[in-house]
Design an enzyme around this catalytic site. Structure first.
Site, mmCIF file in Angstrom:
data_model
loop_
_atom_site.group_PDB
_atom_site.id
_atom_site.type_symbol
_atom_site.label_atom_id
_atom_site.label_comp_id
_atom_site.label_asym_id
_atom_site.label_seq_id
_atom_site.Cartn_x
_atom_site.Cartn_y
_atom_site.Cartn_z
ATOM 1 N N GLY A 118 9.270 -4.072 0.403
ATOM 2 C CA GLY A 118 8.892 -3.188 -0.709
ATOM 3 C C GLY A 118 9.720 -2.911 -1.841
ATOM 4 O O GLY A 118 9.186 -2.871 -3.083
ATOM 5 N N ARG A 165 19.178 -6.212 10.312
ATOM 6 C CA ARG A 165 19.498 -5.122 9.404
ATOM 7 C C ARG A 165 20.842 -4.364 9.628
ATOM 8 O O ARG A 165 21.302 -3.812 8.738
ATOM 9 C CB ARG A 165 18.387 -4.036 9.448
ATOM 10 C CG ARG A 165 17.124 -4.553 8.811
ATOM 11 C CD ARG A 165 16.326 -3.612 8.560
ATOM 12 N NE ARG A 165 15.198 -4.014 7.858
ATOM 13 C CZ ARG A 165 13.746 -3.608 7.691
ATOM 14 N NH1 ARG A 165 13.322 -2.639 8.809
ATOM 15 N NH2 ARG A 165 12.903 -3.909 6.602
ATOM 16 N N GLY A 218 8.874 -8.907 3.850
ATOM 17 C CA GLY A 218 8.974 -9.041 5.350
ATOM 18 C C GLY A 218 8.502 -10.317 5.726
ATOM 19 O O GLY A 218 9.125 -11.176 6.487
ATOM 20 N N LYS A 221 -2.644 -8.630 0.633
ATOM 21 C CA LYS A 221 -3.606 -7.992 -0.176
ATOM 22 C C LYS A 221 -3.192 -8.017 -1.706
ATOM 23 O O LYS A 221 -1.942 -7.677 -2.076
ATOM 24 C CB LYS A 221 -3.465 -6.597 0.394
ATOM 25 C CG LYS A 221 -3.947 -6.408 1.697
ATOM 26 C CD LYS A 221 -4.449 -4.832 1.687
ATOM 27 C CE LYS A 221 -3.550 -3.926 2.777
ATOM 28 N NZ LYS A 221 -3.630 -2.829 2.477
HETATM 29 P P1 ADP Z 1 4.941 -9.989 2.958
HETATM 30 O O1 ADP Z 1 5.417 -9.057 4.045
HETATM 31 O O2 ADP Z 1 6.008 -11.189 2.543
HETATM 32 O O3 ADP Z 1 5.041 -8.823 1.565
HETATM 33 P P2 ADP Z 1 2.386 -9.640 2.947
HETATM 34 O O4 ADP Z 1 2.713 -8.696 3.981
HETATM 35 O O5 ADP Z 1 1.890 -9.136 1.825
HETATM 36 O O6 ADP Z 1 3.729 -10.635 2.775
HETATM 37 O O7 ADP Z 1 1.241 -11.000 3.654
HETATM 38 C C1 ADP Z 1 1.592 -11.455 4.946
HETATM 39 C C2 ADP Z 1 0.284 -11.662 5.622
HETATM 40 O O8 ADP Z 1 -0.634 -12.314 4.731
HETATM 41 C C3 ADP Z 1 0.466 -12.306 6.741
HETATM 42 O O9 ADP Z 1 0.376 -11.889 7.995
HETATM 43 C C4 ADP Z 1 -0.502 -13.483 6.813
HETATM 44 O O10 ADP Z 1 -1.005 -13.980 7.803
HETATM 45 C C5 ADP Z 1 -1.634 -13.045 5.669
HETATM 46 N N1 ADP Z 1 -2.416 -14.057 5.166
HETATM 47 C C6 ADP Z 1 -1.841 -14.886 4.257
HETATM 48 N N2 ADP Z 1 -2.781 -15.782 3.783
HETATM 49 C C7 ADP Z 1 -3.880 -15.136 4.420
HETATM 50 C C8 ADP Z 1 -5.241 -15.779 4.378
HETATM 51 N N3 ADP Z 1 -5.861 -16.882 3.562
HETATM 52 N N4 ADP Z 1 -6.124 -14.789 4.936
HETATM 53 C C9 ADP Z 1 -5.841 -13.878 5.599
HETATM 54 N N5 ADP Z 1 -4.433 -13.261 5.870
HETATM 55 C C10 ADP Z 1 -3.631 -14.209 4.941
HETATM 56 MG MG MG Z 2 4.043 -8.039 5.280
#
Ligand code: ADP
Ligand code: MG
Length: 393
Positions: free
Chosen positions: A373, A35, A350, A197
């Site tokens: 975000g 960053r 992230g 989520k």
């Molecule tokens: P980003 O940071 O790219 O927006 P998220 O924070 O929404 O992504 O999601 C990332 C998390 O989702 C990771 O920590 C990963 O371990 C978890 N994840 C992915 N698939 C599954 C699954 N099938 N069950 C539980 N957790 C999961």
């Molecule tokens: Mg995340």
């Protein structure tokens, strides 16, 4: 929006908002300086142009209280090393002492303010606080893309108290790529959504229903959809309260002719901590003591085919628990497919960015967004408060 090249910074007192929210270890050392380096082009530009530069950032969540553990001191030190010019750290964010330091700055000198979230007024977008931030300031530049979805004082309210407010180089680049995906995506436009989520991502899915041709779903998110469809998903992660929304989204997709694809097979195990034994399951029910932690090989190959045809790709959210080697395959394979596609590809989030990095494929993605975000909110709302607040050309 106004860009750096539209303004003359010589001798001007410039307030630059950046995102120096770097991860720190127990001893307060910087674990990842991405960053900081991301903001260097704008900082260098402003210094070369002879600005008197005042930089502000947040770090962590001090909740409106002074907290020495969340001081920007390590950042000031590292920034000085990277720029090869002295960086003075102000003891505060506003007030007489800070105003004196601002006045004393000469052309090409840098003052870094303390953590702007030491004041609750920052997150409250307080106008009087913004006025104090802008004291003695001529021009404002926002290069904190990761904070542009926040209506905070140093992002939004401050722009009312300066003559002109421009986007920095990083913000400009982010908006340039994200707006291409939002406004003029070349078709087929394929969105890949995964991660933890569904609740975080409903607005993005909704917006993508008006633009994308296909939405490939993976990660834990898929199992909220399956559960909503009445499938027995074992102990997979499900958001019970979102099942009605999931059904609405599927119905809306059908009306709009958008294909929402769910995994065809699943890599399941007892838990993340007990990756073995794991097995690939094609049909429901998923064994009742097991959870789905990655997409299976059939899904990988189906998703790869669709990705290969894409001209525009937006990806947010890993396909599985990629942090664990045992459940990383789906995410890595999808990252490869995206890298090989030849499409305009954008990855935001992230964990998604970390996954692409881990696969060694960052260099082959058109645009890696620095704001998780913020990129999601841009895709969903087609703009951001921090962008709207900037001056027009
Ligand atoms: P980003 O940071 O790219 O927006 P998220 O924070 O929404 O992504 O999601 C990332 C998390 O989702 C990771 O920590 C990963 O371990 C978890 N994840 C992915 N698939 C599954 C699954 N099938 N069950 C539980 N957790 C999961
Ligand atoms: Mg995340």
């Amino acid at each position: 929006m106004l860009a750096l090249k539209d303004l003359d910074f010589r001798g001007k007192s410039v307030f630059l908002r950046v995102d120096f929210n770097v991860p720190l270890d127990e001893e307060g050392r910087i674990r990842d300086e991405t960053r900081i380096t991301a903001a260097l082009p704008t900082i260098r530009h402003l210094l070369e142009q002879g600005a008197r530069l005042i930089i502000a950032s947040h770090l962590g969540r001090p909740n409106g209280q002074f907290n020495p553990r969340l001081s920007l001191k390590p950042v000031a030190f590292r920034l000085a090393e990277l720029l090869k010019v002295p960086v003075k750290l102000a003891p505060d964010v506003i007030g007489d002492e800070v105003n004196r330091l601002k006045c004393k700055l000469t052309e090409g000198q840098v003052l870094l303010l303390e953590n702007i979230r030491f004041y609750a007024e920052e997150t409250a977008n307080d106008d009087d606080f913004a006025r104090q931030l802008a004291q003695g300031i001529d021009l404002y530049v926002n290069d904190a893309f990761g904070a542009c979805h926040r209506s905070h004082a140093s992002v939004v309210a401050i722009t009312r108290h300066v003559r002109r407010a421009a986007a920095g180089i990083l913000v400009q680049k982010e908006v340039e790529f994200l707006s291409r995906a939002v406004h003029t995506p070349e078709k087929p436009y394929v969105a890949i959504l995964g991660g933890a989520k569904v609740s975080d991502k409903i607005p993005v899915i909704r917006s993508l229903l008006n633009k994308a041709n296909d939405i490939l779903v993976g990660g834990a998110m898929a199992y909220t959809f399956f559960a909503a469809l009445g499938k027995n998903v074992g102990r997979s992660k499900v958001e019970e309260d979102l099942q009605d929304t999931a059904i609405l989204v599927l119905d809306e997709a059908q009306e709009k002719g958008v294909d929402i694809l769910l995994p065809l097979d699943h890599l399941v195990a007892l838990s993340v901590e007990a990756p073995k034994p794991s097995l690939t399951v094609e049909d429901f029910p998923i064994p009742k003591d097991m959870m789905a932690l990655d997409i299976g090989p059939k899904t990988i190959s189906r998703y790869r085919q669709i990705i290969a045809e894409a001209k525009t790709i937006f990806w947010n959210g890993p396909m599985g628990v990629f942090e664990n080697e045992a459940f990383a395959e789906g995410t890595i394979q999808i990252a490869r497919a995206v890298a090989e596609s030849g499409a305009l590809s954008i990855v935001g989030g992230g964990d998604s960015v970390a996954a692409v990095d881990k696969a060694g494929l960052s260099g082959r993605i058109t645009h890696i967004s620095t704001g998780g975000g913020a990129s999601l909110e841009y895709i969903a709302n087609e703009s951001l408060p921090g962008i709207e607040a900037l001056s027009e050309k």
